[in-house]
Write a protein that holds these residues in place. Structure first.
Motif, PDB file in Angstrom:
ATOM      1  N   ARG A  14      59.797  88.015  40.501  1.00  0.00           N
ATOM      2  CA  ARG A  14      58.674  88.028  41.448  1.00  0.00           C
ATOM      3  C   ARG A  14      58.932  89.072  42.536  1.00  0.00           C
ATOM      4  N   CYS A  31      55.524  90.693  42.475  1.00  0.00           N
ATOM      5  CA  CYS A  31      54.537  89.984  43.275  1.00  0.00           C
ATOM      6  C   CYS A  31      53.656  90.999  44.023  1.00  0.00           C
ATOM      7  N   VAL A  32      52.343  90.743  44.030  1.00  0.00           N
ATOM      8  CA  VAL A  32      51.439  91.653  44.741  1.00  0.00           C
ATOM      9  C   VAL A  32      50.753  90.970  45.918  1.00  0.00           C
ATOM     10  N   ASN A  33      51.123  89.730  46.163  1.00  0.00           N
ATOM     11  CA  ASN A  33      50.575  89.024  47.316  1.00  0.00           C
ATOM     12  C   ASN A  33      51.420  89.421  48.533  1.00  0.00           C
ATOM     13  N   VAL A  92      53.378  86.960  50.547  1.00  0.00           N
ATOM     14  CA  VAL A  92      54.556  86.387  49.893  1.00  0.00           C
ATOM     15  C   VAL A  92      55.632  87.459  49.744  1.00  0.00           C
ATOM     16  N   CYS A 123      55.752  81.090  46.007  1.00  0.00           N
ATOM     17  CA  CYS A 123      54.851  81.238  44.869  1.00  0.00           C
ATOM     18  C   CYS A 123      54.706  79.912  44.120  1.00  0.00           C
ATOM     19  N   MET A 127      52.576  77.503  45.860  1.00  0.00           N
ATOM     20  CA  MET A 127      51.156  77.838  45.724  1.00  0.00           C
ATOM     21  C   MET A 127      50.612  77.405  44.368  1.00  0.00           C
ATOM     22  N   GLN A 128      51.437  77.563  43.330  1.00  0.00           N
ATOM     23  CA  GLN A 128      50.975  77.130  41.999  1.00  0.00           C
ATOM     24  C   GLN A 128      50.735  75.632  42.008  1.00  0.00           C
ATOM     25  N   CYS A 135      47.445  81.121  45.740  1.00  0.00           N
ATOM     26  CA  CYS A 135      47.503  82.581  45.645  1.00  0.00           C
ATOM     27  C   CYS A 135      46.234  83.123  45.000  1.00  0.00           C
ATOM     28  N   PHE A 169      45.759  85.848  43.635  1.00  0.00           N
ATOM     29  CA  PHE A 169      46.031  86.686  42.458  1.00  0.00           C
ATOM     30  C   PHE A 169      46.299  85.843  41.214  1.00  0.00           C
ATOM     31  N   TYR A 170      46.476  84.540  41.447  1.00  0.00           N
ATOM     32  CA  TYR A 170      46.752  83.674  40.311  1.00  0.00           C
ATOM     33  C   TYR A 170      45.418  83.223  39.722  1.00  0.00           C
ATOM     34  N   CYS A 211      47.884  88.717  39.163  1.00  0.00           N
ATOM     35  CA  CYS A 211      49.327  88.667  39.364  1.00  0.00           C
ATOM     36  C   CYS A 211      50.054  89.303  38.179  1.00  0.00           C
ATOM     37  N   TYR A 241      53.219  89.340  37.667  1.00  0.00           N
ATOM     38  CA  TYR A 241      54.356  88.511  37.261  1.00  0.00           C
ATOM     39  C   TYR A 241      53.926  87.558  36.145  1.00  0.00           C
ATOM     40  N   TYR A 242      52.837  86.854  36.369  1.00  0.00           N
ATOM     41  CA  TYR A 242      52.357  85.922  35.341  1.00  0.00           C
ATOM     42  C   TYR A 242      51.578  86.653  34.239  1.00  0.00           C
TER      43      TYR A 242
HETATM   44  S1  SF4 Z   1      51.135  84.191  41.732  1.00  0.00           S
HETATM   45 FE1  SF4 Z   1      51.926  86.242  41.575  1.00  0.00          FE
HETATM   46  S2  SF4 Z   1      51.012  87.396  43.236  1.00  0.00           S
HETATM   47 FE2  SF4 Z   1      50.782  85.215  43.683  1.00  0.00          FE
HETATM   48  S3  SF4 Z   1      52.535  84.700  44.914  1.00  0.00           S
HETATM   49 FE3  SF4 Z   1      53.072  84.241  42.823  1.00  0.00          FE
HETATM   50  S4  SF4 Z   1      54.073  86.106  42.110  1.00  0.00           S
HETATM   51 FE4  SF4 Z   1      52.974  86.637  43.967  1.00  0.00          FE
END
Ligand code: SF4
Length: 891
Positions: free
Chosen positions: A251, A255-257, A260, A273, A276-277, A295, A297-298, A330, A332-333
């Motif tokens: 991440r 990660c692009v947030n 975070v 992260c 947030m999930q 997040c 971006f998720y 995102c 990462y995912y």
């Molecule tokens: S879902 Fe992706 S963009 Fe969002 S916080 Fe997690 S790693 Fe960062």
């Protein structure tokens, strides 16, 4: 070596230019190993185009393999359509021995039908994916449609947020009653069963993504910059346009947030992260949980776009991050979603070698190919990834935080949660007691009465700390499923107080194994200038303020290793806070066994794999690999033999025998003799001379001695002297100055002919930095860099090896180990000077012990074959002068 030529060379292995003979041999051997499902140890010196050979060899095999499978499948389907009578018995027959004929026939028919149906389904799925990707590749409009949709959604979200804010205005702020609405997220949910997995892997929303994992190659390397380089080589290769490649990263890299990302430390980013999930997941089931951070971006839909974009065009990590920003998905995912359909997955070591990380990333090794590159330190890497250390401060701090957490939420926690929390508190108390302290007192003020290092077996440790009646597997599972350390971190963040106890002195803050390794990885990329990486110092500071329980979890899970595979080191120093408990993994093979067992083929590759016996015996045999499955391949160098002059020098200019043992190396005559050798060489060798010492301390002593005797100023008249800095962030500056000086001298001429770099084996400059061309015309190795056998960890490993392994060629395994460690370090250092076909350099090994067959045979083949042994300095010097003069004339 250049690999930029665009067109593929026709032949069995598509290649961007006509490959060298050794590259062809490499690819042949690699192809054979993959086809036969072998475990291969492949050595190809740096500068011989290893990456390209790996890419073109492995991807040629994959291409042929896919084609073969397609043909087989078509044949089976054709036969199936024609009444299914043509399937061979092996293809379809179940074990029906002893059944009446009609039962056998019935079962067989059913099996055949099932198989044909399965093949048809697979075919449909594959076709669907191929069509989708092709459309994306061809139709740019699709991209724009996706982009427009994203913009619309953003706007809708913004408006919704505005109305919510308007509605909530004037509602007043609720009094902070316990537990308040916003604290719900801190309280542990009722602990039942495996309810987290899907959220963690991020796969809960997508049935379509559960697609079949196609046969693929997992390629892993040590640093992010090595992985990036590899991806660039793939892009330039004849396979670059058609391969489905996905780059995986942490991440911290993906990660692009921004909110975070700016947390900096990997652990903090991971925590935020994951939280947030979880919020997102809970929000779905409970609409009342408004206001929790999720997040943006998720977004499942956006991540699907990203996944497809990844699959249609090869991208490295940086390109992936830009794509994530652009698509608001995102990376990462999104990149993980691309794994099943990818043909080549590029990932860092720890993601592949650490099973929980591997599983969390959705990596399935069954019947796949794994290539581990830059693998010269693979055994140590696996050990490092699976070792864990916790300090007394961390233990006390975790205890304090957890007790306060329990007190605050006692009434709201379910019985099972309370039970586990109490068990963890008890474990922490006992661990601190083992260090001679008490959890209820400040660890920084409790002096330890019996200082020193003690090693214990896992069972002894569990027994003596009186925790042998606690099921650590259950605790480990509880920590994983309940996310207790994350809850605790949130609690500490909110109430501040307990966190201050985490901030302890720099010396005693050691990081748990995996985090430590990740840091090393980052330091590597830092060194090579990855723009996103925060400075290493900042990283340490940030980690210090994160949850100590998280690091303790790593230690607890290490304790679940089998008794014979590890040891616990109790390191009692000064105060309880400074003391630590460390898990040392003795048998890295246990964690490698699954990789070799599940994979179709595993290739361990590197520029310098000598001594190979290390991998064979310590890693592969112990992991249960049948010796018949192992293949070894070592190729020569592309440089002509006359471009390298390796010499083992047994005595110096005044006939002093060169033997740098612990007893003799500090003698003034040894340091004087080394100085004389260097002085003579600097007179005849142009450009850069790199001299490696076995340790910083020894280099410092020798430097001091030369300063006193005046030799340093005599040396400085010929070469400007540079010393390897201890701090990583100063390395680049020293190297830049060193290179500038050499360039200046070669341009202006004069008395000064270049620079001399005093370096350290295993230091900042012995790996990853190239001394090509004028930067390293001569590499000198002073003595033999044996590891410190007084280290308790090494001693334990030696004892363990002697107990568990047979003697090899009359030598004790412990002896072999330290010789191997020494020679690996030598090989890494001396391999730095030759980097391409036209490069040339001399290599000087100063110690007569290099002539011993057991040592000599551990030099890389391409160096060994050309090595001259010189008992006296005179003939060595003449040889060196001739070599360098000849090269100078030829330039
Ligand atoms: S879902 Fe992706 S963009 Fe969002 S916080 Fe997690 S790693 Fe960062």
């Amino acid at each position: 070596m250049e690999s930029g030529a665009a067109g593929a060379v026709p032949g069995r292995f598509p290649f961007p230019y006509t490959p060298y003979r050794i590259q062809e041999q490499f690819m042949e051997a690699l192809y054979g190993a993959l086809e036969a499902g072998r475990v291969g140890i492949f050595e190809s010196p740096t500068g011989t185009g290893k990456s390209l050979s790996l890419i073109c060899g492995a991807l040629s095999w994959l291409r042929d393999w896919e084609e073969k499978r397609r043909q087989e499948e078509a044949q089976l389907l054709a036969l199936g359509a024609g009444g299914q009578d043509g399937l061979t018995p092996q293809q379809a027959r179940p074990d029906t021995a002893g059944q009446p004929d009609w039962v056998t026939a019935f079962v067989q028919k059913k099996e055949e039908r099932d198989m044909v149906n399965r093949l048809k389904e697979e075919q449909i799925r594959r076709k669907k994916r191929e069509d989708r990707l092709e459309k994306i590749q061809r139709n740019v409009q699709l991209k724009y449609a996706a982009k427009r949709k994203r913009c619309e959604e953003d706007e809708a979200k913004r408006l919704l947020q505005l109305s919510q804010e308007a509605l909530s205005q004037g509602a007043g702020e609720g009094a902070l009653d316990l537990p308040d609405h916003n604290e719900d997220e801190l309280i542990l949910a009722e602990y039942e069963s495996d309810d987290e997995k899907k959220v963690v892997s991020g796969l809960e929303e997508d049935d379509d993504l559960e697609e079949e994992h196609v046969t693929k190659i997992y390629y892993c390397s040590r640093t992010h910059s090595q992985l990036s380089q590899f991806v660039h080589e793939v892009q330039k290769s004849p396979f670059g346009k058609n391969i489905r490649l996905v780059s995986l990263g942490s991440r911290q890299n993906l990660c692009v947030n921004e909110e975070v990302r700016h947390l900096g430390a990997l652990q903090l980013i991971n925590d935020r992260c994951m939280e947030m999930q979880k919020n997102k997941h809970e929000k779905k089931s409970n609409e009342e949980n408004e206001g929790k951070r999720i997040c943006p971006f998720y977004s499942f839909e956006q991540m699907q776009f990203l996944r497809d974009e990844v699959l249609v065009e090869v991208k490295d990590i940086e390109q992936l991050v830009s794509l994530g920003r652009e698509t608001k998905a995102c990376p990462y995912y999104g990149s993980r979603f691309a794994i099943p359909a990818a043909q080549l997955v590029v990932l860092p070591y720890q993601m592949l070698l650490h099973e929980p990380t591997r599983n969390a990333a959705g990596i399935k090794l069954k019947d796949q190919v794994v290539i581990i590159d830059e693998a010269h330190n693979l055994t140590d890497t696996i050990t490092c990834i699976h070792s864990a250390e916790v300090s007394g401060s961390q233990l006390c701090c975790a205890h304090s935080q957890l007790s306060q957490y329990m007190e605050r939420y006692r009434k709201h926690l379910k019985a099972k949660n309370l039970m586990y929390i109490k068990q963890i508190l008890y474990l922490l108390e006992q661990f601190v007691a083992m260090l001679g302290g008490n959890v209820n007192q400040n660890p920084g003020c409790q002096a330890v009465s019996q200082t020193g290092t003690v090693l214990k077996s896992i069972n002894d440790f569990l027994f003596q700390s009186q925790i042998d009646n606690i099921n650590l597997f259950k605790i480990q599972r509880y920590c994983e499923k309940s996310l207790i350390s994350r809850k605790l971190l949130g609690f500490v963040e909110r109430y501040g107080g307990p966190a201050s106890a985490v901030k302890t002195s720099k010396e005693n803050q050691k990081l748990a194994g995996l985090q430590d390794f990740l840091l090393t990885l980052q330091q590597g990329s830092d060194k090579e200038g990855t723009p996103q990486s925060p400075p290493v110092e900042a990283e340490h500071d940030q980690l210090r303020t994160s949850s100590p329980l998280m690091q303790i979890e790593g230690f607890l899970s290490a304790l679940t290793n089998a008794n014979q595979d590890g040891r616990i080191i109790l390191n009692r120093q000064g105060t309880v806070g400074q003391s630590s408990l460390k898990f040392l993994l003795l048998n890295p093979a246990v964690h490698f066994a699954k990789v070799v067992e599940e994979c179709r083929a595993v290739i361990i590759a590197g520029g310098t794999m000598q001594p190979v016996a290390d991998f064979r015996e310590q890693l592969l045999y112990r992991a249960g690999v049948d010796p018949a499955r192992i293949v070894e391949f070592s190729c020569g160098h592309v440089i002509p033999p006359e471009n390298i002059l390796p010499i083992i020098l047994c005595s110096g200019p005044s006939n002093q025998q060169l033997e740098f043992t612990y007893e003799t190396r500090d003698l003034p005559q040894m340091m004087d003799e080394t100085g004389r050798i260097l002085h003579n060489l600097c007179n005849v060798i142009p450009g850069g001379v790199v001299c490696f010492f076995p340790s910083y301390e020894y280099e410092k002593r020798v430097y001091g001695h030369w300063e006193k005797t005046g030799l340093l100023s005599r040396l400085a008249a010929k070469k400007k002297i540079f010393q390897e800095p201890k701090k990583a962030n100063q390395v680049e500056q020293v190297l830049v100055e060193y290179a500038k000086c050499i360039k200046r001298c070669s341009q202006t001429g004069g008395q000064m002919t270049g620079a001399l770099l005093l370096s350290v084996v295993g230091g900042k400059m012995s790996e990853g930095i190239n001394f090509s061309d004028d930067l390293g015309r001569c590499v000198i190795m002073v003595g033999m860099p044996y590891p410190n056998i007084r280290s308790p960890e090494l001693q334990e490993k030696m004892t363990w090896l002697d107990k568990t392994m047979p003697r090899a060629a009359g030598q004790a395994p412990s002896r072999v180990l330290i010789e191997n460690l020494c020679m690996k370090a030598v090989n890494q250092s001396i391999g730095r000077a030759i980097r391409h076909q036209k490069d040339f350099a001399s290599i000087l090994l100063l110690d007569h012990r290099y002539t011993r067959p057991a040592i000599f045979n551990k030099l890389p083949q391409w160096i060994r074959e050309r090595t001259q042994v010189k008992p006296a300095f005179g003939s060595a010097f003449a040889e060196l002068r001739k070599f360098h003069r000849g090269k100078l004339d030829a330039l």
